[in-house]
Design a protein around this motif. Structure first.
Motif, mmCIF file in Angstrom:
data_model
loop_
_atom_site.group_PDB
_atom_site.id
_atom_site.type_symbol
_atom_site.label_atom_id
_atom_site.label_comp_id
_atom_site.label_asym_id
_atom_site.label_seq_id
_atom_site.Cartn_x
_atom_site.Cartn_y
_atom_site.Cartn_z
ATOM 1 N N ALA A 100 87.243 0.243 44.208
ATOM 2 C CA ALA A 100 86.426 -0.399 45.094
ATOM 3 C C ALA A 100 85.304 -1.176 44.344
ATOM 4 O O ALA A 100 84.767 -2.351 44.711
ATOM 5 C CB ALA A 100 85.442 0.441 45.921
ATOM 6 N N ALA A 101 84.899 -0.609 43.104
ATOM 7 C CA ALA A 101 83.890 -1.048 42.216
ATOM 8 C C ALA A 101 84.316 -2.207 41.392
ATOM 9 O O ALA A 101 83.458 -3.069 40.892
ATOM 10 C CB ALA A 101 83.062 -0.344 41.372
ATOM 11 N N SER A 102 85.841 -2.138 41.108
ATOM 12 C CA SER A 102 86.296 -3.200 40.172
ATOM 13 C C SER A 102 86.451 -4.382 40.945
ATOM 14 O O SER A 102 87.020 -5.309 40.351
ATOM 15 C CB SER A 102 87.855 -2.569 40.018
ATOM 16 N N GLU A 103 86.339 -4.422 42.066
ATOM 17 C CA GLU A 103 86.155 -5.812 42.817
ATOM 18 C C GLU A 103 85.131 -6.827 42.108
ATOM 19 O O GLU A 103 85.438 -8.065 42.117
ATOM 20 C CB GLU A 103 85.765 -5.749 44.214
ATOM 21 N N ASP A 113 79.587 -13.644 46.348
ATOM 22 C CA ASP A 113 79.114 -13.233 47.434
ATOM 23 C C ASP A 113 78.065 -12.234 47.481
ATOM 24 O O ASP A 113 77.010 -11.979 48.043
ATOM 25 C CB ASP A 113 80.012 -12.650 48.662
ATOM 26 N N LEU A 114 78.156 -11.252 46.285
ATOM 27 C CA LEU A 114 77.403 -9.978 46.270
ATOM 28 C C LEU A 114 75.980 -10.755 45.561
ATOM 29 O O LEU A 114 74.814 -10.308 45.936
ATOM 30 C CB LEU A 114 77.928 -9.136 45.119
ATOM 31 N N CYS A 115 76.395 -11.821 44.651
ATOM 32 C CA CYS A 115 75.028 -12.416 44.274
ATOM 33 C C CYS A 115 74.013 -13.234 45.542
ATOM 34 O O CYS A 115 72.839 -12.932 45.384
ATOM 35 C CB CYS A 115 75.345 -13.428 43.270
ATOM 36 N N ILE A 157 69.347 -9.524 36.743
ATOM 37 C CA ILE A 157 71.054 -9.825 37.257
ATOM 38 C C ILE A 157 71.439 -8.304 37.130
ATOM 39 O O ILE A 157 72.266 -7.922 38.228
ATOM 40 C CB ILE A 157 71.755 -10.625 36.144
ATOM 41 N N ILE A 158 71.632 -7.388 36.122
ATOM 42 C CA ILE A 158 72.093 -6.264 35.963
ATOM 43 C C ILE A 158 71.513 -5.123 36.815
ATOM 44 O O ILE A 158 72.373 -4.480 37.777
ATOM 45 C CB ILE A 158 71.883 -5.701 34.574
ATOM 46 N N GLU A 159 70.225 -5.103 36.960
ATOM 47 C CA GLU A 159 69.650 -4.134 37.902
ATOM 48 C C GLU A 159 69.860 -4.489 39.187
ATOM 49 O O GLU A 159 70.540 -3.325 40.066
ATOM 50 C CB GLU A 159 68.254 -3.599 37.571
ATOM 51 N N PRO A 160 69.689 -5.471 39.727
ATOM 52 C CA PRO A 160 70.043 -5.760 41.232
ATOM 53 C C PRO A 160 71.526 -5.655 41.383
ATOM 54 O O PRO A 160 71.856 -5.166 42.686
ATOM 55 C CB PRO A 160 69.731 -7.177 41.234
ATOM 56 N N THR A 161 72.281 -5.587 40.576
ATOM 57 C CA THR A 161 73.956 -5.646 40.663
ATOM 58 C C THR A 161 74.218 -4.040 40.735
ATOM 59 O O THR A 161 74.849 -4.030 41.819
ATOM 60 C CB THR A 161 74.697 -6.194 39.616
ATOM 61 N N VAL A 162 73.819 -3.487 39.676
ATOM 62 C CA VAL A 162 73.687 -1.942 40.008
ATOM 63 C C VAL A 162 73.501 -1.407 41.363
ATOM 64 O O VAL A 162 73.928 -0.335 41.845
ATOM 65 C CB VAL A 162 73.395 -1.110 38.732
ATOM 66 N N HIS A 163 72.028 -1.575 41.648
ATOM 67 C CA HIS A 163 71.404 -1.072 42.877
ATOM 68 C C HIS A 163 72.238 -1.726 44.002
ATOM 69 O O HIS A 163 72.676 -0.954 44.841
ATOM 70 C CB HIS A 163 70.128 -1.768 43.193
ATOM 71 N N MET A 215 75.679 -2.470 44.404
ATOM 72 C CA MET A 215 76.801 -2.012 44.548
ATOM 73 C C MET A 215 76.611 -0.496 44.986
ATOM 74 O O MET A 215 77.375 -0.080 45.848
ATOM 75 C CB MET A 215 77.326 -2.102 43.165
ATOM 76 N N ALA A 216 75.743 0.102 44.595
ATOM 77 C CA ALA A 216 75.593 1.299 45.275
ATOM 78 C C ALA A 216 75.215 1.627 46.798
ATOM 79 O O ALA A 216 75.433 2.014 47.555
ATOM 80 C CB ALA A 216 74.289 2.408 44.302
ATOM 81 N N GLU A 217 74.260 0.468 47.050
ATOM 82 C CA GLU A 217 73.755 0.380 48.132
ATOM 83 C C GLU A 217 74.934 0.000 49.360
ATOM 84 O O GLU A 217 75.023 0.346 50.432
ATOM 85 C CB GLU A 217 72.481 -0.666 48.382
ATOM 86 N N GLU A 218 75.979 -0.845 48.847
ATOM 87 C CA GLU A 218 77.108 -0.930 49.455
ATOM 88 C C GLU A 218 78.336 -0.292 49.580
ATOM 89 O O GLU A 218 79.374 -0.241 50.094
ATOM 90 C CB GLU A 218 77.542 -2.571 49.048
ATOM 91 N N GLY A 219 77.913 1.094 49.139
ATOM 92 C CA GLY A 219 79.107 2.155 48.835
ATOM 93 C C GLY A 219 79.843 2.067 47.855
ATOM 94 O O GLY A 219 81.145 2.470 47.942
#
Length: 441
Positions: A95-98, A108-110, A248-254, A256-260
């Motif tokens: 799932a994270a590899s998306e 879309d995540l951005c 960039i990095i911290e919002p991405t890690v946050h 991805m975690a928030e979206e399961g």
């Protein structure tokens, strides 16, 4: 500790070379490996696409940790299957590899999390994509949505070139990876690669690099998987690294975690440093190749301990040390690459290249027959050198390249040119990137 590395390229040779130096290591295995990796690890003929076979091998051989090098097994869910079997594995879930498997997913995540990137739209229809290009104009970038071995991106300098790239993708050049495309804004600036380790919550910056994608000198010709790289990237000053982490990095890690989809492993951000600051071009979910070679050459710390900290979720209690000297890698590729490479030619002079001060020779597409090394792929060798300046590292790398006798191979002769030009302007002084250090997120 018994460790299995999955993969067969230059990235995996660099990882095996670094892991082999760990005092924590008992046994190192690589599947399937290559001719050069055999000097640092036991190479086994294991079908890594057969996840049940990988699990059975790990159980039978007492493997304590699996390090997955390339993206395809990660996208296929190898880490999920290993963890389900109770085997520790380093790398993101399916799932994270998306983040790498779908460029559209990442864009879309951005958009959802306010991460700076170029404007874009996603398309499954050529006519709609061409209408978007006509409205936006050129230059513009056309990307196959899925995995295309680094060859699915076209920087189109004209509307006609963009339309041709659209037709190529929908015409089947990239297979299923091109069934959907992303058409995005062309960003002006200087590219850089920024690497971090993350355990899904904590983030540990690694180092920066700058790679050279086009096949020819002067950044000419088609894109490749990478013809060379150097680290650190001078454009990534301490302040720019901090912005990249924060924006960039911290919002991405946050996010991805928030979206399961918590991301654990190596996160590789391809950045464009624009006049407005860093913007994300794309994410990769593993070490880059050939960037991994220069990162491993500069890393002082124990890579195995860093990986274990990521797997165990304790990166906030870990730090990394780096040598100050820059590193540079020149990729030697087989004639015909990135098209149909010429295989089978013997490579001589490797011991002479190794003997050059500061040089390490990493193998990618090689196979060993007795005492002979033969070319067996597109990108075949990564001649890696460290030095007090990028200019000296470059000189050492090309000194080693010139000692290798391989008529069927070629390389770019200008790897590191941006940093060399900077050093010429500043008398050999170039700004250094962050040396590491953890940041809880």
């Amino acid at each position: 500790m018994n460790v299995l590395v999955i993969g067969s390229g230059g990235r995996e040779h660099a990882l095996c070379w670094k892991l082999a130096a760990s005092p924590v290591l008992t046994r190192l295995i690589c599947a399937p490996g290559n001719g050069g990796i055999a000097d640092d690890a036991e190479c086994v003929a294991l079908d890594v696409a057969d996840h049940a076979a990988v699990v059975a091998f790990c159980r039978g051989e007492g493997v304590d940790l699996v390090v997955v090098g390339p993206e395809a097994p990660l996208v296929a869910g190898l880490v999920d299957d290993l963890e389900a079997a109770g085997i520790r594995a380093f790398g993101p879930s399916r799932a994270a590899s998306e983040l790498e498997a779908s460029k559209g997913f990442t864009k879309d995540l951005c958009r959802r999390h306010g991460i700076p990137t170029g404007d874009y739209e996603r398309f499954t229809d050529a006519a709609a994509a061409k209408a978007y290009v006509a409205a936006k104009g050129a230059p513009i970038v056309v990307k196959a949505d899925g995995l295309a071995a680094g060859k699915g991106v076209t920087v189109a300098r004209s509307v006609e070139a963009a339309n041709a790239a659209i037709d190529e993708a929908f015409g089947g050049r990239f297979g299923a990876a091109g069934a959907e495309i992303v058409v995005e804004e062309y960003l002006e600036g200087e590219e850089a690669s920024f690497f971090v380790l993350t355990d899904g919550r904590n983030v540990l910056p690694l180092a920066t690099a700058q790679d050279h994608k086009p096949v020819g000198d002067g950044d000419t010709g088609p894109n490749t998987g990478g013809m060379g790289a150097y680290s650190p990237a001078p454009v990534m000053t301490q302040a720019m690294c901090e912005r990249a982490m924060r924006e960039i990095i911290e919002p991405t890690v946050h996010g991805m975690a928030e979206e399961g989809r918590p991301f654990r492993g190596v996160l590789y951000a391809g950045l464009m440093i624009t006049a407005q600051g860093p913007k994300l071009i794309e994410y990769n979910i593993r070490f880059g190749d050939p960037e991994c070679q220069v990162l491993m050459a500069r890393m002082k710390s124990d890579l195995l301990l860093a990986i274990l900290a990521a797997v165990d979720g304790v990166l906030d209690k870990f730090d990394l040390r780096w040598i100050d000297d820059p590193a540079l890698v020149v990729v030697m590729a087989a004639n015909g690459y990135p098209g149909d490479p010429k295989k089978g030619g013997e490579i001589r002079g490797l011991a002479d290249a190794w003997a050059v001060d500061g040089v390490t020779v990493f193998h990618a597409g090689t196979k060993r027959e007795g005492d002979r090394f033969l070319a067996n792929g597109g990108r075949v060798l990564g001649i890696t050198a460290t030095g007090p300046t990028v200019t000296e590292a470059q000189a050492r790398a090309y000194r080693a390249v010139d000692l290798i006798d391989w008529p069927d191979g070629f390389c770019r002769r200008d790897i590191g040119w941006r940093a060399v030009e900077r050093e010429a302007r500043t008398g050999g002084v170039s700004e250094q990137t962050t040396r590491g250090g953890g940041a809880a997120t």
